[in-house]
Design an enzyme around this catalytic site. Structure first.
Site, PDB file in Angstrom:
ATOM      1  N   ASP A  81       0.898  -1.263   0.057  1.00  0.00           N
ATOM      2  CA  ASP A  81       0.116   0.082  -0.137  1.00  0.00           C
ATOM      3  C   ASP A  81       1.106   1.295  -0.072  1.00  0.00           C
ATOM      4  O   ASP A  81       1.626   1.552   0.927  1.00  0.00           O
ATOM      5  CB  ASP A  81      -0.696  -0.051   1.210  1.00  0.00           C
ATOM      6  CG  ASP A  81      -1.611   1.015   1.269  1.00  0.00           C
ATOM      7  OD1 ASP A  81      -2.931   1.102   0.836  1.00  0.00           O
ATOM      8  OD2 ASP A  81      -1.411   2.288   1.707  1.00  0.00           O
ATOM      9  N   TYR A 105       2.980   9.976  -0.638  1.00  0.00           N
ATOM     10  CA  TYR A 105       4.322   9.295   0.174  1.00  0.00           C
ATOM     11  C   TYR A 105       5.730   9.695  -0.868  1.00  0.00           C
ATOM     12  O   TYR A 105       6.611   9.414   0.198  1.00  0.00           O
ATOM     13  CB  TYR A 105       3.945   7.888   0.386  1.00  0.00           C
ATOM     14  CG  TYR A 105       2.692   7.380   1.191  1.00  0.00           C
ATOM     15  CD1 TYR A 105       1.966   8.526   1.621  1.00  0.00           C
ATOM     16  CD2 TYR A 105       2.536   6.200   1.075  1.00  0.00           C
ATOM     17  CE1 TYR A 105       0.726   7.830   2.284  1.00  0.00           C
ATOM     18  CE2 TYR A 105       1.455   5.692   1.712  1.00  0.00           C
ATOM     19  CZ  TYR A 105       0.492   6.536   2.530  1.00  0.00           C
ATOM     20  OH  TYR A 105      -0.553   6.250   3.176  1.00  0.00           O
ATOM     21  N   LYS A 109      -2.967   6.012  -4.080  1.00  0.00           N
ATOM     22  CA  LYS A 109      -4.170   6.983  -3.674  1.00  0.00           C
ATOM     23  C   LYS A 109      -4.131   8.006  -4.320  1.00  0.00           C
ATOM     24  O   LYS A 109      -3.001   8.584  -4.683  1.00  0.00           O
ATOM     25  CB  LYS A 109      -3.804   7.107  -2.289  1.00  0.00           C
ATOM     26  CG  LYS A 109      -4.182   5.839  -1.326  1.00  0.00           C
ATOM     27  CD  LYS A 109      -3.974   6.142   0.316  1.00  0.00           C
ATOM     28  CE  LYS A 109      -3.615   4.731   0.791  1.00  0.00           C
ATOM     29  NZ  LYS A 109      -2.231   4.494   0.862  1.00  0.00           N
ATOM     30  N   HIS A 165      -7.907   9.859  -1.220  1.00  0.00           N
ATOM     31  CA  HIS A 165      -7.080   9.677   0.025  1.00  0.00           C
ATOM     32  C   HIS A 165      -7.829  10.232   0.972  1.00  0.00           C
ATOM     33  O   HIS A 165      -7.718  10.175   2.440  1.00  0.00           O
ATOM     34  CB  HIS A 165      -5.638  10.305  -0.299  1.00  0.00           C
ATOM     35  CG  HIS A 165      -4.659   9.792   0.579  1.00  0.00           C
ATOM     36  ND1 HIS A 165      -3.347   9.794   0.111  1.00  0.00           N
ATOM     37  CD2 HIS A 165      -4.585   9.398   1.847  1.00  0.00           C
ATOM     38  CE1 HIS A 165      -2.689   9.391   1.220  1.00  0.00           C
ATOM     39  NE2 HIS A 165      -3.357   8.956   2.294  1.00  0.00           N
TER      40      HIS A 165
END
Length: 275
Positions: free
Chosen positions: A49, A54, A79, A112
């Site tokens: 994931d 990120y 996401k 998200h």
């Protein structure tokens, strides 16, 4: 039914999603993330994931390519970030993420955050991405009941997954019941409370009782509540430890004891007041 690292849950469109995965939230971009994903895949994980925000999608993709496992054996989630929400920008964002990952499709694409004024148009784009085969399933993250009610009033496709923070100290029982009535699987992020409650006396006591670590107790609690769970670590030993949760089960009494620890502890975002 006996659970194992290969256990899956069937989503509302028939896609099988592994019950345990590796989260890479705040995993540093570069070799740290690549090596964490490689360690997880070597340990038997098949569910990874990530998210655009990120900054490590490319490193996840490098590890997937290097490992060489057949694509159909993997379950990859990414996401849609807040700044990319909206119809056209969602379509572009998905293509960017696929390029970073080096994939033709992702298994699960999530909105998200429930961005006011943009989430419905984002979802319309998500439905197109699903129809176009750019993702096998679509879902949301950090959506509360009122966000889901709004979405379901307009959606052609019911979200397959709602990924929210979930652990005994934030036991979102009513949200989980609501999602179950709509056929939405709940996935737990930050199941280890970002380390904030690993030393809780109740958790430590149960860890001693079962000969497990506090982290393993918290992960097992999630599994026994029928949650998909994605503990995060970049350390190989902990990645393996987090997967060693299928050789014991918490008793009904101990599950209730953990349930009673709820204190509405959000270790990350709190979406309850988002209109």
């Amino acid at each position: 039914m006996e659970l194992s690292l290969q256990s899956t849950v069937k989503l509302n469109n028939g896609v099988e999603m592994p019950r345990l995965g590796l989260g890479v939230f705040r995993a540093p971009r570069g070799e740290v993330t690549r090596e964490a994903v490689l360690a997880a895949l070597a340990a038997g994980y098949r569910h990874i994931d990530t998210a655009r925000i990120y900054g490590n999608e490319r490193d996840v993709g490098r590890a997937l390519l290097e490992n060489g496992l057949p694509r159909e054996e993997l379950f990859i989630t990414t996401k849609l970030w807040n700044d990319d929400q909206g119809y056209d920008s969602t379509l572009r964002a998905c293509e960017r993420s696929l390029k970073e990952l080096g994939l033709e499709y992702v298994d699960l694409y999530l909105v998200h955050w429930p961005v006011p004024g943009r989430r419905l148009e984002s979802w319309r784009a998500m439905e197109k991405l699903l129809a176009d085969g750019r993702c096998r399933a679509i879902g949301v993250s950090n959506f509360m009941e009122h966000h889901l009610e709004e979405l379901l009033g307009r959606a052609k496709v019911v979200p397959a997954v709602n990924q929210v923070e979930q652990h005994p100290f934030l036991y979102q029982e009513s949200l989980q019941r609501y999602c179950a009535t709509k056929g939405i699987v709940v996935e737990a992020y930050s199941p280890l409370t970002k380390g904030q409650r690993l030393g809780d006396p109740h958790v430590v006591d149960l860890a001693r009782k079962y000969g497990k670590s506090p982290a393993q107790v918290l992960i097992r609690w999630c599994l026994q509540h029928d949650l998909v769970v994605i503990p995060k670590s970049v350390h190989e030993l902990r990645i393996r430890e987090n997967a060693s949760v299928f050789d014991f089960s918490l008793s009904p009494e101990d599950m209730k004891r953990l349930d009673g620890l709820n204190e509405d502890l959000y270790t990350g975002w709190d979406p309850r007041d988002v209109p």
